[in-house]
Motif scaffolding. Structure first.
Motif, PDB file in Angstrom:
ATOM      1  N   UNK A   1     -75.826  38.050  13.927  1.00 25.90           N
ATOM      2  CA  UNK A   1     -76.046  36.869  14.409  1.00 25.90           C
ATOM      3  C   UNK A   1     -75.220  37.005  15.898  1.00 25.90           C
ATOM      4  N   UNK A   2     -75.093  38.602  16.024  1.00 24.38           N
ATOM      5  CA  UNK A   2     -74.196  38.777  17.609  1.00 24.38           C
ATOM      6  C   UNK A   2     -74.579  40.135  17.977  1.00 24.38           C
ATOM      7  N   UNK A   3     -74.589  41.216  17.292  1.00 23.03           N
ATOM      8  CA  UNK A   3     -74.693  42.605  17.876  1.00 23.03           C
ATOM      9  C   UNK A   3     -75.880  42.537  19.008  1.00 23.03           C
ATOM     10  N   UNK A   4     -77.085  42.549  18.294  1.00 19.47           N
ATOM     11  CA  UNK A   4     -78.074  42.719  19.291  1.00 19.47           C
ATOM     12  C   UNK A   4     -78.793  41.362  19.966  1.00 19.47           C
ATOM     13  N   UNK A   5     -78.345  40.348  19.492  1.00 21.68           N
ATOM     14  CA  UNK A   5     -78.823  39.102  19.990  1.00 21.68           C
ATOM     15  C   UNK A   5     -78.856  38.910  21.428  1.00 21.68           C
ATOM     16  N   UNK A   6     -77.732  39.359  22.144  1.00 26.24           N
ATOM     17  CA  UNK A   6     -77.786  39.102  23.714  1.00 26.24           C
ATOM     18  C   UNK A   6     -78.899  40.047  24.274  1.00 26.24           C
TER      19      UNK A   6
ATOM     20  N   UNK B   1     -84.396  32.855  25.072  1.00 25.53           N
ATOM     21  CA  UNK B   1     -83.114  32.208  24.011  1.00 25.53           C
ATOM     22  C   UNK B   1     -83.711  32.011  22.690  1.00 25.53           C
ATOM     23  N   UNK B   2     -85.007  31.146  22.681  1.00 25.34           N
ATOM     24  CA  UNK B   2     -85.625  30.559  21.459  1.00 25.34           C
ATOM     25  C   UNK B   2     -85.763  31.806  20.539  1.00 25.34           C
ATOM     26  N   UNK B   3     -86.484  32.665  21.109  1.00 24.75           N
ATOM     27  CA  UNK B   3     -86.878  33.934  20.253  1.00 24.75           C
ATOM     28  C   UNK B   3     -85.927  34.703  19.479  1.00 24.75           C
TER      29      UNK B   3
ATOM     30  N   UNK C   1     -72.398  33.961  24.088  1.00 31.83           N
ATOM     31  CA  UNK C   1     -73.539  33.297  22.974  1.00 31.83           C
ATOM     32  C   UNK C   1     -73.280  32.041  22.660  1.00 31.83           C
ATOM     33  N   UNK C   2     -71.959  31.616  22.517  1.00 34.19           N
ATOM     34  CA  UNK C   2     -71.478  30.126  22.249  1.00 34.19           C
ATOM     35  C   UNK C   2     -71.961  29.372  23.724  1.00 34.19           C
ATOM     36  N   UNK C   3     -71.695  29.937  24.657  1.00 31.03           N
ATOM     37  CA  UNK C   3     -72.055  28.989  25.798  1.00 31.03           C
ATOM     38  C   UNK C   3     -73.541  28.846  26.135  1.00 31.03           C
ATOM     39  N   UNK C   4     -74.435  29.716  25.388  1.00 29.62           N
ATOM     40  CA  UNK C   4     -75.656  29.685  25.453  1.00 29.62           C
ATOM     41  C   UNK C   4     -76.431  28.849  24.443  1.00 29.62           C
ATOM     42  N   UNK C   5     -75.530  28.406  23.445  1.00 25.55           N
ATOM     43  CA  UNK C   5     -75.983  27.321  22.437  1.00 25.55           C
ATOM     44  C   UNK C   5     -76.591  28.013  21.210  1.00 25.55           C
ATOM     45  N   UNK C   6     -76.255  29.439  20.869  1.00 19.43           N
ATOM     46  CA  UNK C   6     -76.699  30.112  19.626  1.00 19.43           C
ATOM     47  C   UNK C   6     -75.804  29.319  18.548  1.00 19.43           C
ATOM     48  N   UNK C   7     -76.174  28.248  17.890  1.00 18.15           N
ATOM     49  CA  UNK C   7     -75.602  27.542  16.820  1.00 18.15           C
ATOM     50  C   UNK C   7     -74.927  28.429  15.718  1.00 18.15           C
ATOM     51  N   UNK C   8     -75.729  29.463  15.315  1.00 13.74           N
ATOM     52  CA  UNK C   8     -75.135  30.472  13.999  1.00 13.74           C
ATOM     53  C   UNK C   8     -73.879  31.230  14.538  1.00 13.74           C
ATOM     54  N   UNK C   9     -73.718  31.383  15.981  1.00  9.33           N
ATOM     55  CA  UNK C   9     -72.546  32.287  16.322  1.00  9.33           C
ATOM     56  C   UNK C   9     -71.495  31.356  16.322  1.00  9.33           C
ATOM     57  N   UNK C  10     -71.471  30.300  16.003  1.00  8.81           N
ATOM     58  CA  UNK C  10     -70.267  29.487  15.509  1.00  8.81           C
ATOM     59  C   UNK C  10     -69.522  29.853  14.407  1.00  8.81           C
ATOM     60  N   UNK C  11     -70.249  30.828  13.607  1.00  9.95           N
ATOM     61  CA  UNK C  11     -69.459  31.469  12.459  1.00  9.95           C
ATOM     62  C   UNK C  11     -68.701  32.683  12.912  1.00  9.95           C
TER      63      UNK C  11
END
Ligand SMILES: Cc1cc2nc3c(=O)[nH]c(=O)nc-3n(C[C@H](O)[C@H](O)[C@H](O)COP(=O)(O)OP(=O)(O)OC[C@H]3O[C@@H](n4cnc5c(N)ncnc54)[C@H](O)[C@@H]3O)c2cc1C
Length: 458
Positions: free
Chosen positions: A92-97, A105-107, A160-170
């Protein structure tokens, strides 16, 4: 191209030290002459695919031919799945950026959510099928041993949080002040934790096989390498093996690292890459702190570090250390030999626990088993799922990198839905990330792009 087949005498992974009675299952003494569907490969992808197909198609059969035949070159679950780190670590983090930059973002969110959904999906499956595989839910600690690494992690997390990736809240970030105390890793400069799981992968796969092996609609044939797939002349396929030829309506390649041996067009897309993993135990009478988390320890050198899980018996599975051999490409890239170790790394884990974790200095921890395994690294980092371009009736579910545990299950479920119902990739209820869909365009990109793509870029 000559078939790229698993070798006959692989190293022994810890996971295969307690073999199941179905390890070399052959449902019938000889191969069935005909099947509706032949699945090639009985690892995580092949067995879960058979499971979901039987759920979709039903277990009954009204002819003497089985609906599904599942073949493997070696024993069941003797490929990457039986040789991995047992670490279910949704990305939910490493490669997502990177995925946000490449695909939008959606993909990228689709991928993060799909991987995250595996935690619950696997837990539900284990409960539904009553499978015991030492499954545990914990938090993975990404531990950074350099300040720069920690700082990069913090910035990526906040972005990621600023971009609104909800699962990144974990994600939970811990800075230098408390990093060592929280993680237990000596010299930790920062850590980032998130939900993860640990399990005994072989027991998961064999447990699932037990649930379906009695179905009259399934025939399993271990130790049956497929050497070629050719057209049958009647719109079907001939599956060639040293034990004879099978006729199949449809074929699924769950062959991961070895896919290009049967589908040469994927040679640049899915490259066999060798990795190393070990099991560390304590001598009788010795003790060491139980590690309540799973880990990725990112060394100062970067380059992947080591992934680690603790087992309920206090022993450890740890592997990776890609940076120790990365430059010697011939040792890992395009390599299918899991019968030998990777030389520069074979002693790296000897005193890893003593070097790395507080309280383990006098533990006497030693490497009990060490092995190699072959991953199917993907040129653009994503697996290939769906219909093989220009080959009607042929499907692929492969290319899971060193990261199949939070990706394979729902990919297999989605593909089973496609095969059973005739739905397109996009129509399936199991919503798979769009970038996982195999396509002529992805194949072409790897064939014409720089050698190795993301694999050598890592
Ligand atoms: C050392 C190592 C550590 C890893 N650690 C982790 C981890 O901690 N977490 C994580 O998420 N992922 C990890 N992985 C990756 C993960 O194990 C894989 O992504 C996943 O297991 C892929 O499953 P699969 O079924 O596609 O492949 P496999 O398990 O390799 O199954 C493919 C099967 O196809 C069979 N086959 C191939 N060609 C033929 C043929 N021509 N005829 C018949 N049979 C054939 C093979 O024998 C094999 O059994 C690791 C992998 C390795 C090697």
């Amino acid at each position: 191209m000559a078939p790229i087949l698993p070798i006959d005498n692989p190293t022994l992974p810890f996971w295969r030290t307690e073999l199941d009675e179905l390890d070399t299952l052959r449902t019938t003494a000889s191969l069935p002459a005909e099947s509706d569907i032949v699945i090639i490969g009985a690892g995580y992808a092949g067995v879960t695919l058979a499971y979901y197909l039987l759920k979709q198609l039903g277990h009954e059969t009204n002819t003497t031919t089985p609906k599904i035949t599942l073949l493997d070159a070696r024993q069941i679950c003797s490929g990457a799945t039986g040789r991995n780190g047992g670490h279910l670590r949704p990305d939910i983090y490493g490669h997502i950026p990177t995925y946000i930059e490449r695909h939008g973002l959606d993909s990228a969110i689709e991928i993060a959510e799909f991987e995250y959904a595996h935690m619950q999906a696997l837990k539900d499956l284990l409960v539904e099928e009553q499978i015991s595989c030492d499954f545990n839910i914990t938090r993975n600690m990404n531990v950074y041993l350099s300040e720069e690494g920690g700082e990069r992690a913090r910035q990526a997390y906040e972005k990621l949080l600023a971009q609104g990736v909800a699962v990144a809240r974990d994600l939970h970030y811990t800075s230098a002040k408390n990093a060592e105390g929280i993680s237990g890793v000596k010299g930790a400069k920062a850590c980032l934790s998130y939900t993860s799981g640990t399990l005994w992968p072989y027991k998961l796969i064999l447990g699932l096989l037990h649930r379906i092996a009695g179905s009259p609609a399934l025939n399993v044939q271990a130790q049956t390498p497929v050497t070629a797939v050719t057209p049958s002349g009647e719109g079907g396929h001939l599956i060639h093996t040293p034990r004879g030829v099978l006729r199949a309506g449809r074929v699924v390649y769950a062959t991961n690292a070895y896919t290009a041996g049967l589908l040469p067009e994927y040679a640049k897309n899915i490259v066999p890459c060798r990795g190393i993993c070990s099991h560390i135990a304590l001598p009788a009478g010795h003790d060491a702190p139980f590690l309540p988390y799973s880990y990725v320890v990112v060394t100062k050198e970067g380059g992947g570090g080591s992934y680690l899980i603790s087992r309920p018996d206090g022993s450890i599975i740890v592997g990776g250390a890609h940076f120790t051999f990365k430059k010697e490409k011939e040792l890992w890239y395009g390599v299918v030999d899991d019968g030998t170790l990777i030389e520069p790394t074979q002693h790296y884990y000897d005193d890893f626990m003593q070097r790395t974790f507080k309280g383990w200095e006098k533990s006497g921890a030693y490497v009990k088993e060490i092995w190699t395994g072959i991953m199917g690294y993907s040129y653009d980092s994503h697996p290939h799922i769906g219909q093989v371009p220009n080959k009607p009736g042929q499907y692929i579910c492969a290319g899971f990198n060193g990261h199949g545990m939070p990706v394979v299950l729902l990919s297999a479920k989605g593909l089973a839905e496609m095969i059973a119902t005739g739905k397109t990739f996009e129509e399936t209820e199991t919503r798979m990330p769009r970038v996982f869909k195999t396509s002529a365009e992805r194949i072409h990109k790897a064939q014409t792009g720089p050698e190795g793509g993301d694999i050598l870029g890592k």
